[in-house]
Write a protein that holds these residues in place. Structure first.
Motif, PDB file in Angstrom:
ATOM      1  N   ASP A 102      32.335  47.149  30.646  1.00 33.73           N
ATOM      2  CA  ASP A 102      32.142  48.035  31.799  1.00 33.73           C
ATOM      3  C   ASP A 102      33.465  48.557  32.345  1.00 33.73           C
ATOM      4  O   ASP A 102      33.560  49.717  32.750  1.00 33.73           O
ATOM      5  N   ASP A 103      34.496  47.708  32.360  1.00 40.51           N
ATOM      6  CA  ASP A 103      35.781  48.149  32.906  1.00 40.51           C
ATOM      7  C   ASP A 103      36.366  49.271  32.060  1.00 40.51           C
ATOM      8  O   ASP A 103      36.887  50.256  32.589  1.00 40.51           O
ATOM      9  N   GLY A 134      31.981  64.015  41.401  1.00 36.54           N
ATOM     10  CA  GLY A 134      30.645  63.560  41.037  1.00 36.54           C
ATOM     11  C   GLY A 134      30.692  62.487  39.964  1.00 36.54           C
ATOM     12  O   GLY A 134      29.907  61.523  39.987  1.00 36.54           O
ATOM     13  N   LEU A 135      31.628  62.642  39.028  1.00 36.45           N
ATOM     14  CA  LEU A 135      31.799  61.648  37.976  1.00 36.45           C
ATOM     15  C   LEU A 135      32.208  60.303  38.574  1.00 36.45           C
ATOM     16  O   LEU A 135      31.689  59.243  38.185  1.00 36.45           O
ATOM     17  N   LEU A 136      33.107  60.339  39.548  1.00 30.45           N
ATOM     18  CA  LEU A 136      33.539  59.093  40.199  1.00 30.45           C
ATOM     19  C   LEU A 136      32.409  58.474  40.998  1.00 30.45           C
ATOM     20  O   LEU A 136      32.259  57.249  41.041  1.00 30.45           O
ATOM     21  N   ALA A 137      31.612  59.329  41.659  1.00 22.08           N
ATOM     22  CA  ALA A 137      30.526  58.815  42.494  1.00 22.08           C
ATOM     23  C   ALA A 137      29.469  58.077  41.680  1.00 22.08           C
ATOM     24  O   ALA A 137      28.787  57.185  42.201  1.00 22.08           O
ATOM     25  N   PRO A 141      30.925  49.923  40.842  1.00 22.16           N
ATOM     26  CA  PRO A 141      32.159  49.361  41.426  1.00 22.16           C
ATOM     27  C   PRO A 141      33.013  48.695  40.349  1.00 22.16           C
ATOM     28  O   PRO A 141      32.497  48.008  39.466  1.00 22.16           O
ATOM     29  N   ALA A 142      34.300  48.931  40.425  1.00 26.42           N
ATOM     30  CA  ALA A 142      35.205  48.333  39.441  1.00 26.42           C
ATOM     31  C   ALA A 142      35.424  46.863  39.769  1.00 26.42           C
ATOM     32  O   ALA A 142      35.573  46.488  40.938  1.00 26.42           O
ATOM     33  N   ALA A 148      40.070  49.418  40.223  1.00 22.14           N
ATOM     34  CA  ALA A 148      39.605  49.870  41.540  1.00 22.14           C
ATOM     35  C   ALA A 148      40.682  50.676  42.253  1.00 22.14           C
ATOM     36  O   ALA A 148      40.394  51.689  42.908  1.00 22.14           O
ATOM     37  N   ALA A 149      41.945  50.252  42.114  1.00 21.19           N
ATOM     38  CA  ALA A 149      43.056  50.985  42.735  1.00 21.19           C
ATOM     39  C   ALA A 149      43.214  52.355  42.092  1.00 21.19           C
ATOM     40  O   ALA A 149      43.464  53.354  42.783  1.00 21.19           O
ATOM     41  N   ALA A 150      43.074  52.424  40.766  1.00 21.98           N
ATOM     42  CA  ALA A 150      43.173  53.710  40.065  1.00 21.98           C
ATOM     43  C   ALA A 150      42.044  54.647  40.491  1.00 21.98           C
ATOM     44  O   ALA A 150      42.246  55.859  40.653  1.00 21.98           O
ATOM     45  N   MET A 151      40.847  54.102  40.706  1.00 22.79           N
ATOM     46  CA  MET A 151      39.719  54.908  41.149  1.00 22.79           C
ATOM     47  C   MET A 151      39.975  55.468  42.556  1.00 22.79           C
ATOM     48  O   MET A 151      39.728  56.653  42.826  1.00 22.79           O
TER      49      MET A 151
END
Length: 425
Positions: A102-103, A134-137, A141-142, A148-151
């Motif tokens: 997943d990561d 939209g892709l990020l949404a 959750p990382a 998560a910081a990169a997101m």
């Protein structure tokens, strides 16, 4: 003069050390070393990495694909090549296909969103920002802190671009807060931190200029000064040049507001310092961008803008439309100052021929630049003939609207500044 044996030995040792340095850099996650090589060699590195990533024997295909995507993005950023954007996107999709968990799937999606953001920076299209957000949404959750910081960092950078398009203080303030929060979460990655700080400086500078807020302008100045000082000319010449050029743009904007000749001279010095850090072939778009920023504040030798336009035309680039418009603006200004109506007619004729017979690669932004150029010619001619220029306001309004719809705020602002203001009684 033939070198002595000791000289040959020293040269060989230096060459071997240099090769070791680059071999070590190639294995590093920090791609800052690419700033030391020209755009042509960046393309060679990208092709080699893409080939390695596609081999059946590749030991780490996911990491290799992401690295290929990053290299193609760097080439696109330096040259504006649409093919390099496409290859970066293809490499990101390859990474998604071979993601083992997943990561890795999240990181591949972030890579694709980053390529979309660069495509917006180069060619506009606010829908690209919407698609990336939209892709990020849609991502889960990382789990890993660095992912998560990169997101968070990419989300903040995308929102910053949307805020700059809106020019609303509330959105600019919100974007600054997001960038600050992303910076606080980022633990590693010099390049990622510099990009966040650069975006924060741009947003803060824009907000300070809109609000006429000295506090915000001081903050933007401190951020840019820190970026300049952190980027040595021997190791990160392009990062230093970009920060210096933005310093120059901010100083020039302040000089225009305050009508300060000393600040204007200082801005010119900053632009000159940025331009001297590398040659046009090393990073064509960076060099052209600096010349376009300079041309907004000073008259350049004609061949400089001709070269800037040649380096950026034909690819649907925002910078290409700006370079063309700047060249026409300076040619019209020279002809208008001399009262050379024949030269003005020749420039107008060339613009109209481009509109009647557009190239295959012509875009709405190219059309907007042509409209601004025709308006400049009409206004310059009117100053000598006394005739009222027809439909200039409409031409400029349509050009500004088209530019804004496609995410080219700088081009829209040039049309708006040129629009004649209604005279009050």
């Amino acid at each position: 003069m033939i070198p002595k044996r000791d000289d040959w030995s020293a040269m060989f040792e230096f060459g071997r050390d240099l090769r070791r340095l680059f071999e070590k850099a190639r294995d590093s996650d920090d791609l800052g070393w690419l700033e030391l090589i020209g755009a042509g060699l960046v393309e060679v590195e990208a092709r080699q990495q893409a080939t390695d990533a596609g081999r059946v024997s590749c030991a780490r295909p996911f990491d290799a694909a992401l690295r290929a995507a990053a290299l193609w993005r760097e080439h696109a950023r330096r040259c504006g090549a649409a093919a390099s954007i496409d290859r970066a996107e293809a490499a990101g999709r390859d990474a998604a296909k071979v993601a083992a968990n997943d990561d890795q799937a999240v990181r591949a999606a972030l890579d694709l969103a980053q390529t979309g953001m660069l495509a917006f920076d180069l060619r506009g299209g606010p829908e690209r920002l919407t698609a990336a957000l939209g892709l990020l949404a849609d991502l889960p959750p990382a789990r890993r802190a660095d992912t998560a910081a990169a997101m968070a960092a990419l989300h903040a950078r995308l929102r910053a671009r949307q805020a700059l398009l809106s020019r609303r203080l509330s959105e600019l303030t919100e974007a600054t807060a997001l960038l600050d929060a992303a910076l606080s979460r980022l633990k590693t990655g010099r390049a990622a931190e510099d990009e966040l700080r650069m975006d924060r400086a741009v947003v803060t500078l824009e907000a300070g200029l809109i609000a006429r807020d000295p506090r915000l302008l001081d903050q933007a100045g401190r951020d840019l000064r820190a970026l300049v000082e952190a980027a040595s000319p021997e190791q990160r010449p392009l990062s230093r040049a970009r920060a210096l050029a933005l310093c120059g743009a901010g100083m020039a904007a302040l000089a225009a507001v305050a009508e300060d000749a000393a600040a204007r001279d200082q801005a010119q010095t900053l632009f000159d310092a940025a331009a001297q850090l590398f040659t046009p072939d090393h990073s064509p778009l960076d060099w052209a961008a600096i010349q376009v920023m300079r041309a907004e504040r000073e008259t350049l030798p004609p061949l400089v803008l001709v070269q800037a336009e040649a380096l950026t035309e034909g690819g649907g680039l925002i910078l290409g439309a700006l370079a063309h418009e700047q060249r026409v603006a300076q040619e019209a200004a020279r002809a208008g100052a001399a009262g050379d109506l024949t030269a003005l007619l020749e420039i107008e004729g060339a613009l109209r021929r481009r509109l009647v017979r557009p190239s295959v690669s012509a875009t709405p932004l190219d059309w907007a630049a042509e409209q601004i150029g025709l308006a400049r010619i009409a206004l310059a001619r009117a100053r000598w003939t006394g005739e009222t220029p027809r439909a200039v306001g409409l031409m400029l309004a349509e050009a500004a609207q088209t530019a804004r719809e496609h995410g080219a705020s700088s081009l829209a602002e040039r049309a708006e500044r040129l629009t004649p203001r209604p005279q009050t009684a």
